[in-house]
Design an enzyme around this catalytic site. Structure first.
Site, PDB file in Angstrom:
ATOM      1  N   HIS A 306       9.791  -4.356  -5.006  1.00 53.35           N
ATOM      2  CA  HIS A 306       8.510  -4.085  -4.353  1.00 53.35           C
ATOM      3  C   HIS A 306       8.322  -2.579  -4.276  1.00 53.35           C
ATOM      4  O   HIS A 306       9.292  -1.849  -4.088  1.00 53.35           O
ATOM      5  CB  HIS A 306       8.489  -4.687  -2.936  1.00 53.35           C
ATOM      6  CG  HIS A 306       7.119  -4.805  -2.387  1.00 53.35           C
ATOM      7  ND1 HIS A 306       6.504  -3.770  -1.729  1.00 53.35           N
ATOM      8  CD2 HIS A 306       6.223  -5.819  -2.441  1.00 53.35           C
ATOM      9  CE1 HIS A 306       5.290  -4.162  -1.387  1.00 53.35           C
ATOM     10  NE2 HIS A 306       5.092  -5.394  -1.816  1.00 53.35           N
ATOM     11  N   ASP A 364       6.967 -13.595  -3.110  1.00 52.13           N
ATOM     12  CA  ASP A 364       6.611 -14.523  -4.180  1.00 52.13           C
ATOM     13  C   ASP A 364       7.794 -15.309  -4.708  1.00 52.13           C
ATOM     14  O   ASP A 364       7.633 -16.284  -5.438  1.00 52.13           O
ATOM     15  CB  ASP A 364       5.948 -13.759  -5.335  1.00 52.13           C
ATOM     16  CG  ASP A 364       4.586 -13.277  -4.924  1.00 52.13           C
ATOM     17  OD1 ASP A 364       3.944 -13.985  -4.145  1.00 52.13           O
ATOM     18  OD2 ASP A 364       4.188 -12.189  -5.356  1.00 52.13           O
TER      19      ASP A 364
END
Ligand code: CMC
Length: 429
Positions: A306, A364
């Site tokens: 991320h 996710d």
């Protein structure tokens, strides 16, 4: 005016850069006057060190893995709140009182139906269109159906547009799904919760009612809440940039949906599940780990890493709990995908490459497992992300439009093209 000043020395001159103090997070150098005073730009592709706006909505501390909506930790909201309450919080800044929540819920549910003519609009798409493609088109087209909420200078119209989008996006996503599987559209049922209504619109058929399971409803509500906002991510920045020109809110959200679709952003949930399916069994994991480390392969472990979190994504922790609950409810104990996911997570968290680059599972990584278990095809994963993020986009858009000195977003560049030259006539080239 800031009390602290940073000094920039350049070409024998000294320039003062005020240091702005946020509530949380690193100090911010104010370079707004830099170009005017020093005739230089700053260079920051990908905005890795640039604060593009002021915002009072969401805060992320990527080093410790913290996410706050209006100051409230995501873990507390996930445990105690609901998506609609979080929508109110993001939009208006405070948790609602009971009457405020009842009124807000009523306003949202009264807007869940879409203009009947939109049904015909859907029929113009190919059956095999990706639901995200359909959503970009249909949400953009809302400006053609709801003229009375496109004047961005009217606060009431902005409010109505916000409520309309929060209410109608689940209906539009469910219609995109129904269209893709050749089933009739299911109208919203306002007696159901926001998440329950969405599940019903996706899975009910005229021939058979769909009984909404409270555990699946809670899991869907959590997925929505966990994705509701994430400060200045790519799609939110897209919405802000589109909105900065004065474009209508439906066009701006359509732009956000288009950006979200990319596999580095919201498209990662679909890509992650497809990757888990491709890996297929635990014994093939080392091959994929090696591929992810090999820069020439172009392959990345989807659902890992991320831009902001350099620690466990706090949303992933909550999502993992939900995944366990949903699989337990559905009696899925030996799901091969889940086994691959768990083993992949374990190996990656112990691997020097992933440790040194601080690559942890993101939200996710688990959401796809839950959605697949609920019966959604992978193509619906990103539309569900879009429904959830709508409130964040709208809150950020409203915040920006409400600013006193709001300006069009217009980045500068480091020009590396040809120097000025004269046109060469065709016969001399
Ligand atoms: N697998 C393997 N290597 C990776 C991965 C990954 N998933 N992510 C980053 N790296 C490596 C990358 O190759 C680079 O290595 P090096 O320094 O040797 O060149 C380093 O880690 C830093 O990567 P980056 O691309 O500079 O980092 P970024 O902040 O620009 O990218 C990211 C963040 C999310 C786009 C990236 O981690 C990624 O592509 N992850 C997979 C896609 C994904 O799961 N996206 C969902 C994000 S969460 C939901 C959302 O917010 O939309």
């Amino acid at each position: 005016m800031s009390d602290t000043i940073a000094k920039l020395e350049l070409n024998g001159n000294t320039y003062d850069l005020p240091v702005l103090k946020p509530t949380h997070g690193p100090d911010v150098l104010d370079i707004r006057k830099l170009y005017g005073e020093a005739d230089v730009f700053t260079f920051d592709p990908g905005f890795t060190s640039t604060a593009a706006c002021e915002s009072a909505i969401t805060y992320i501390d990527g080093d410790v893995g913290e996410l706050l909506y209006r100051g409230y930790p995501i873990e507390q909201l996930a445990e105690k709140s609901t998506h609609l309450e979080v929508c109110y919080l993001l939009l208006y800044g405070e948790l609602p009182t009971a009457p405020q929540l009842a009124d807000f819920t009523q306003r949202v549910t009264r807007h869940t139906m879409v203009h009947e003519q939109m049904h015909y609009f859907f029929r113009g798409f190919r059956r095999d269109a990706h639901p995200m493609a359909t959503m970009v088109g249909v949400v953009g087209a809302m400006a053609a159906f709801y003229h009375d909420s496109t004047d961005i200078n009217d606060p009431w119209q902005r409010e109505v547009a916000a409520i309309r989008m929060i209410a109608k996006l689940p209906t539009i996503a469910a219609m995109a799904y129904k269209y893709s599987v050749g089933q009739p559209f299911v109208y919203p049922k306002n007696a159901l919760s926001y998440a329950g209504n969405f599940l019903n619109m996706c899975f009910a058929v005229p021939a058979e009612d769909y009984l909404v399971s409270p555990i699946l409803e809670k899991a869907m509500d959590r997925i929505m809440m966990l994705h509701a906002d994430h400060e200045q991510n790519a799609s939110t920045s897209t919405v802000r940039l589109a909105g900065s020109s004065g474009a209508n809110p439906f066009a701006c959200i359509a732009a956000g949906i288009a950006c979200l679709w990319g596999p580095a952003h919201g498209g990662a949930n679909q890509a992650c599940l497809e990757m888990l399916k491709e890996i297929g069994s635990v014994d093939r994991i080392p091959e994929y780990i090696a591929k992810a480390k090999d820069k020439t392969s172009g392959f990345r472990l989807m659902g890992f890493g991320h831009r902001v979190y350099k620690n466990f994504d706090p949303r992933a922790k909550v999502m993992k709990e939900s995944a366990d609950e949903v699989l337990e409810l559905l009696g899925i104990h030996n799901n091969p995908l889940l086994q691959v996911a768990k083993e992949l997570e374990r190996i990656a968290l112990e691997d020097e490459y992933f440790i040194s680059k601080k690559l942890y599972p993101n939200v996710d990584f688990y959401s796809g497992i839950i959605l697949e278990a609920m019966g959604f095809p992978t193509a619906m994963f990103t539309p569900i992300f879009a429904i959830s993020r709508t409130v964040g986009w709208i809150s950020q858009w409203k915040e920006m439009i409400g600013e006193k000195n709001q300006k069009i977003g217009r980045p500068r560049q480091l020009y590396i093209g040809p120097a000025k030259r004269d046109y060469v006539d065709l016969r001399h080239r």
